[in-house]
Design a protein around this motif. Sequence first.
Motif, PDB file in Angstrom:
ATOM      1  N   UNK A  13      71.646   1.119  43.006  1.00 32.81           N
ATOM      2  CA  UNK A  13      72.112   1.729  41.760  1.00 32.81           C
ATOM      3  C   UNK A  13      71.077   1.412  40.689  1.00 32.81           C
ATOM      4  N   UNK A  14      70.383   2.443  40.228  1.00 32.62           N
ATOM      5  CA  UNK A  14      69.312   2.280  39.245  1.00 32.62           C
ATOM      6  C   UNK A  14      69.825   2.747  37.888  1.00 32.62           C
ATOM      7  N   UNK A  15      69.833   1.836  36.931  1.00 28.78           N
ATOM      8  CA  UNK A  15      70.257   2.157  35.570  1.00 28.78           C
ATOM      9  C   UNK A  15      69.069   1.995  34.643  1.00 28.78           C
ATOM     10  N   UNK A  16      68.803   3.028  33.845  1.00 35.09           N
ATOM     11  CA  UNK A  16      67.622   3.003  32.989  1.00 35.09           C
ATOM     12  C   UNK A  16      67.960   3.027  31.513  1.00 35.09           C
ATOM     13  N   UNK A  17      69.178   2.696  31.156  1.00 33.47           N
ATOM     14  CA  UNK A  17      69.544   2.686  29.749  1.00 33.47           C
ATOM     15  C   UNK A  17      68.927   1.514  29.015  1.00 33.47           C
ATOM     16  N   UNK A  18      68.604   1.725  27.749  1.00 34.82           N
ATOM     17  CA  UNK A  18      68.019   0.651  26.954  1.00 34.82           C
ATOM     18  C   UNK A  18      68.836   0.319  25.718  1.00 34.82           C
ATOM     19  N   UNK A  19      69.778   1.169  25.360  1.00 34.10           N
ATOM     20  CA  UNK A  19      70.583   0.929  24.169  1.00 34.10           C
ATOM     21  C   UNK A  19      71.679  -0.088  24.426  1.00 34.10           C
ATOM     22  N   UNK A  20      72.427  -0.354  23.397  1.00 36.05           N
ATOM     23  CA  UNK A  20      73.547  -1.276  23.545  1.00 36.05           C
ATOM     24  C   UNK A  20      74.732  -0.672  22.813  1.00 36.05           C
ATOM     25  N   UNK A  21      75.841  -0.382  23.415  1.00 39.57           N
ATOM     26  CA  UNK A  21      76.092  -0.521  24.850  1.00 39.57           C
ATOM     27  C   UNK A  21      75.316   0.526  25.631  1.00 39.57           C
ATOM     28  N   UNK A  22      75.200   0.317  26.885  1.00 43.30           N
ATOM     29  CA  UNK A  22      74.382   1.184  27.727  1.00 43.30           C
ATOM     30  C   UNK A  22      75.221   2.268  28.398  1.00 43.30           C
ATOM     31  N   UNK A  23      75.219   3.481  27.847  1.00 38.94           N
ATOM     32  CA  UNK A  23      75.974   4.574  28.478  1.00 38.94           C
ATOM     33  C   UNK A  23      75.481   4.876  29.889  1.00 38.94           C
ATOM     34  N   UNK A  24      74.189   4.736  30.129  1.00 34.71           N
ATOM     35  CA  UNK A  24      73.657   5.010  31.467  1.00 34.71           C
ATOM     36  C   UNK A  24      74.244   4.028  32.479  1.00 34.71           C
ATOM     37  N   UNK A  25      74.396   2.771  32.103  1.00 32.36           N
ATOM     38  CA  UNK A  25      74.971   1.783  33.025  1.00 32.36           C
ATOM     39  C   UNK A  25      76.443   2.100  33.289  1.00 32.36           C
ATOM     40  N   UNK A  26      77.165   2.485  32.245  1.00 33.91           N
ATOM     41  CA  UNK A  26      78.578   2.842  32.443  1.00 33.91           C
ATOM     42  C   UNK A  26      78.692   4.043  33.379  1.00 33.91           C
ATOM     43  N   UNK A  27      77.815   5.032  33.206  1.00 32.28           N
ATOM     44  CA  UNK A  27      77.817   6.196  34.080  1.00 32.28           C
ATOM     45  C   UNK A  27      77.478   5.787  35.514  1.00 32.28           C
ATOM     46  N   UNK A  28      76.470   4.951  35.678  1.00 31.04           N
ATOM     47  CA  UNK A  28      76.095   4.478  37.014  1.00 31.04           C
ATOM     48  C   UNK A  28      77.264   3.754  37.674  1.00 31.04           C
ATOM     49  N   UNK A  29      77.965   2.923  36.904  1.00 31.09           N
ATOM     50  CA  UNK A  29      79.117   2.195  37.447  1.00 31.09           C
ATOM     51  C   UNK A  29      80.224   3.154  37.871  1.00 31.09           C
TER      52      UNK A  29
END
Length: 135
Positions: A13-29
């Motif tokens: 699972x590759x997450x490339x978000x850099x902001x906080x909170x990380x929407x990309x990580x939430x989407x990956x999850x």
Amino acid sequence: MSTAAWTPVSLAVVSAGVGCPRPARRLADRITEAVCRSLAAGGARAEAEVLELHRLAADLAQHSIQGRVSLDLREAIAAVVAADGLVVATPVRAASPSKVVDSFLAILGDKASPACRCRWRSTADPTGSHPTSHR
């Protein structure tokens, strides 16, 4: 039942978000959870390894400049190459994925399984009901 049913399916699972909170990580999850549920419904078990690319940004830059592959970057590449499935979540700006994802995928080249089927979803549609593109 075959022994293959007892072998877990590995997901990178590759997450490339850099902001906080990380929407990309939430989407990956969310996507990873959906994949795991789907596999479980079919009698399989999944194991996911999450790779946060923002932690590898300096290593990716170093590779781009000097061609050097750090131990952390080498381990991330190995995790993706060894995985049975791949989930990638990245911010998209000006119709392009983040530079960190571009850099990472360029390093992977053809090492990732050509059998990997990709489905792209936008963080603008976190339900995933509208795929923006398929490959």
